[in-house]
Scaffold this motif. Structure first.
Motif, PDB file in Angstrom:
ATOM      1  N   LYS A  85       0.630  -1.607   0.381  1.00 34.17           N
ATOM      2  CA  LYS A  85       0.078   0.061  -0.038  1.00 34.17           C
ATOM      3  C   LYS A  85       0.564   1.358  -0.109  1.00 34.17           C
ATOM      4  CE  LYS A  85      -3.438   1.840   2.278  1.00 34.17           C
ATOM      5  NZ  LYS A  85      -4.027   2.443   3.944  1.00 34.17           N
ATOM      6  N   GLU A  86       1.728   0.679   0.801  1.00 31.54           N
ATOM      7  CA  GLU A  86       2.827   2.405   1.050  1.00 31.54           C
ATOM      8  C   GLU A  86       3.495   2.758  -0.500  1.00 31.54           C
ATOM      9  OE1 GLU A  86       5.582   1.773   4.077  1.00 31.54           O
ATOM     10  OE2 GLU A  86       3.588   2.350   5.161  1.00 31.54           O
ATOM     11  N   THR A  87       4.050   1.307  -1.076  1.00 26.78           N
ATOM     12  CA  THR A  87       4.957   1.628  -2.570  1.00 26.78           C
ATOM     13  C   THR A  87       3.348   2.521  -3.157  1.00 26.78           C
ATOM     14  OG1 THR A  87       5.782  -0.681  -1.944  1.00 26.78           O
ATOM     15  CG2 THR A  87       6.327   0.835  -4.221  1.00 26.78           C
ATOM     16  N   LYS A  88       2.018   1.587  -3.068  1.00 30.88           N
ATOM     17  CA  LYS A  88       0.866   2.130  -4.308  1.00 30.88           C
ATOM     18  C   LYS A  88       1.309   3.902  -4.443  1.00 30.88           C
ATOM     19  CE  LYS A  88      -2.173   0.002  -5.633  1.00 30.88           C
ATOM     20  NZ  LYS A  88      -3.452  -0.393  -5.469  1.00 30.88           N
ATOM     21  N   GLU A  89       1.160   3.894  -2.910  1.00 34.38           N
ATOM     22  CA  GLU A  89       0.689   5.821  -2.429  1.00 34.38           C
ATOM     23  C   GLU A  89       1.794   5.966  -2.715  1.00 34.38           C
ATOM     24  OE1 GLU A  89      -0.423   5.634   1.687  1.00 34.38           O
ATOM     25  OE2 GLU A  89      -2.372   4.541   1.517  1.00 34.38           O
ATOM     26  N   LYS A  90       3.367   5.944  -2.669  1.00 35.42           N
ATOM     27  CA  LYS A  90       4.522   6.995  -2.671  1.00 35.42           C
ATOM     28  C   LYS A  90       4.574   7.011  -4.298  1.00 35.42           C
ATOM     29  CE  LYS A  90       9.292   7.017  -2.435  1.00 35.42           C
ATOM     30  NZ  LYS A  90      10.464   5.305  -1.935  1.00 35.42           N
ATOM     31  N   ARG A  91       3.971   6.099  -5.480  1.00 33.52           N
ATOM     32  CA  ARG A  91       3.928   5.881  -6.803  1.00 33.52           C
ATOM     33  C   ARG A  91       2.714   7.049  -7.271  1.00 33.52           C
ATOM     34  NH1 ARG A  91       6.141   5.789 -11.533  1.00 33.52           N
ATOM     35  NH2 ARG A  91       5.121   5.079 -13.569  1.00 33.52           N
ATOM     36  N   ARG A  92       1.480   6.985  -6.587  1.00 30.74           N
ATOM     37  CA  ARG A  92       1.125   7.776  -6.897  1.00 30.74           C
ATOM     38  C   ARG A  92       0.974   8.998  -6.845  1.00 30.74           C
ATOM     39  NH1 ARG A  92      -4.093   5.769  -4.319  1.00 30.74           N
ATOM     40  NH2 ARG A  92      -4.257   4.834  -5.746  1.00 30.74           N
ATOM     41  N   THR A  93       2.182   9.633  -5.707  1.00 32.30           N
ATOM     42  CA  THR A  93       2.390  10.136  -5.068  1.00 32.30           C
ATOM     43  C   THR A  93       3.713  11.527  -6.554  1.00 32.30           C
ATOM     44  OG1 THR A  93       2.339  10.891  -3.098  1.00 32.30           O
ATOM     45  CG2 THR A  93       3.882  11.641  -3.179  1.00 32.30           C
ATOM     46  N   GLU A  94       4.218  10.514  -6.640  1.00 30.24           N
ATOM     47  CA  GLU A  94       5.501  10.652  -7.880  1.00 30.24           C
ATOM     48  C   GLU A  94       4.722  11.015  -9.132  1.00 30.24           C
ATOM     49  OE1 GLU A  94       8.105   7.077  -7.733  1.00 30.24           O
ATOM     50  OE2 GLU A  94       8.736   7.631  -6.263  1.00 30.24           O
ATOM     51  N   LEU A  95       3.688  10.411  -9.543  1.00 36.04           N
ATOM     52  CA  LEU A  95       2.679  10.612 -10.279  1.00 36.04           C
ATOM     53  C   LEU A  95       2.159  11.835 -10.611  1.00 36.04           C
ATOM     54  CD1 LEU A  95       1.493   6.965 -12.104  1.00 36.04           C
ATOM     55  CD2 LEU A  95       3.084   8.192 -12.865  1.00 36.04           C
ATOM     56  N   ARG A  96       1.726  12.558  -8.997  1.00 35.96           N
ATOM     57  CA  ARG A  96       0.440  14.000  -9.260  1.00 35.96           C
ATOM     58  C   ARG A  96       2.325  14.928  -9.820  1.00 35.96           C
ATOM     59  NH1 ARG A  96      -2.854  12.053  -4.508  1.00 35.96           N
ATOM     60  NH2 ARG A  96      -4.552  11.117  -5.749  1.00 35.96           N
ATOM     61  N   ARG A  97       3.065  14.646  -9.046  1.00 40.49           N
ATOM     62  CA  ARG A  97       4.195  15.623  -8.987  1.00 40.49           C
ATOM     63  C   ARG A  97       5.151  15.966 -10.339  1.00 40.49           C
ATOM     64  NH1 ARG A  97       7.819  13.453  -5.922  1.00 40.49           N
ATOM     65  NH2 ARG A  97       6.907  13.481  -3.822  1.00 40.49           N
ATOM     66  N   LYS A  98       4.831  14.517 -11.395  1.00 39.02           N
ATOM     67  CA  LYS A  98       5.260  14.358 -12.747  1.00 39.02           C
ATOM     68  C   LYS A  98       4.161  15.253 -13.504  1.00 39.02           C
ATOM     69  CE  LYS A  98       6.571  11.093 -16.242  1.00 39.02           C
ATOM     70  NZ  LYS A  98       7.202   9.980 -16.434  1.00 39.02           N
ATOM     71  N   TRP A  99       2.238  15.290 -13.980  1.00 44.08           N
ATOM     72  CA  TRP A  99       1.367  15.459 -14.609  1.00 44.08           C
ATOM     73  C   TRP A  99       0.880  16.774 -13.703  1.00 44.08           C
ATOM     74  CZ3 TRP A  99       2.005  13.375 -18.530  1.00 44.08           C
ATOM     75  CH2 TRP A  99       2.251  11.982 -19.260  1.00 44.08           C
ATOM     76  N   GLY A 100       1.616  17.026 -12.620  1.00 42.13           N
ATOM     77  CA  GLY A 100       1.238  18.851 -12.552  1.00 42.13           C
ATOM     78  C   GLY A 100      -0.132  18.829 -11.109  1.00 42.13           C
ATOM     79  N   GLY A 101      -0.041  17.296 -10.713  1.00 44.71           N
ATOM     80  CA  GLY A 101      -0.958  17.146  -9.814  1.00 44.71           C
ATOM     81  C   GLY A 101      -2.528  16.984 -10.399  1.00 44.71           C
ATOM     82  N   VAL A 102      -2.135  16.737 -11.549  1.00 46.26           N
ATOM     83  CA  VAL A 102      -3.823  16.075 -11.811  1.00 46.26           C
ATOM     84  C   VAL A 102      -3.626  15.054 -12.048  1.00 46.26           C
ATOM     85  CG1 VAL A 102      -5.315  16.905 -13.780  1.00 46.26           C
ATOM     86  CG2 VAL A 102      -3.938  19.095 -12.903  1.00 46.26           C
ATOM     87  N   MET A 103      -4.805  14.319 -11.519  1.00 47.46           N
ATOM     88  CA  MET A 103      -5.576  13.228 -11.994  1.00 47.46           C
ATOM     89  C   MET A 103      -6.939  13.169 -11.481  1.00 47.46           C
ATOM     90  SD  MET A 103      -2.072  11.006 -10.002  1.00 47.46           S
ATOM     91  CE  MET A 103      -2.643   9.351 -10.335  1.00 47.46           C
ATOM     92  N   MET A 104      -7.155  11.467 -11.818  1.00 48.70           N
ATOM     93  CA  MET A 104      -8.311  10.848 -12.352  1.00 48.70           C
ATOM     94  C   MET A 104      -8.613   9.863 -10.824  1.00 48.70           C
ATOM     95  SD  MET A 104     -11.409   9.130 -15.079  1.00 48.70           S
ATOM     96  CE  MET A 104     -11.371  10.708 -16.006  1.00 48.70           C
ATOM     97  N   ASP A 105      -9.694  10.333  -9.722  1.00 48.19           N
ATOM     98  CA  ASP A 105      -9.243   8.652  -8.969  1.00 48.19           C
ATOM     99  C   ASP A 105     -10.749   8.281  -9.760  1.00 48.19           C
ATOM    100  OD1 ASP A 105     -10.030   7.640  -6.775  1.00 48.19           O
ATOM    101  OD2 ASP A 105     -11.347   8.578  -5.815  1.00 48.19           O
ATOM    102  N   ALA A 106      -9.615   6.887  -9.656  1.00 46.64           N
ATOM    103  CA  ALA A 106     -10.579   4.714 -10.636  1.00 46.64           C
ATOM    104  C   ALA A 106     -11.754   5.005  -9.905  1.00 46.64           C
ATOM    105  CB  ALA A 106      -9.360   4.189 -10.099  1.00 46.64           C
TER     106      ALA A 106
END
Length: 113
Positions: A85-106
């Protein structure tokens, strides 16, 4: 009289050890979540059972061995899924930073950002 002094001394050491354990447990509880504390407490009990069995030369029954195996298996599965779970959340945070913080909740299909 000899046994009375020995009894008082052992009672004092026992009280000191118990107080130290409770203080350490309370300190740790302030640092980690209740669930983590409960998992660590479970492993502490398993450790105490195994060590006292070895020290006093007690044989373990099959039921005791199964119980110990279940407790250890449950602890390691908790650790595994917690790390996942922590790895998934860390990856999600990295992606948010990379893509400018805009993501769609699954789950909800909403845009987060």
């Amino acid at each position: 009289m000899k046994y009375a002094v020995q009894y008082v001394l052992l009672s004092f050491v026992n009280g000191l050890a118990f107080t130290s354990y409770n203080l350490a447990s309370t300190y740790i509880l302030t640092r980690i979540s209740v669930v983590h504390h409960a998992a660590l407490n479970c492993i502490r009990r398993v450790f105490a059972i195994v060590v006292t069995s070895v020290i006093f030369g007690l044989k373990m029954t099959m039921l005791q061995a199964v119980g110990i195996a279940l407790a250890i298996g449950g602890f390691f599965s908790y650790i595994h899924y917690k790390m996942k779970k922590e790895t998934k959340e860390k990856r999600r945070t990295e992606l948010r930073r990379k893509w400018g913080g805009v993501m769609m909740d699954a789950k909800s299909g909403r845009w987060i950002g």
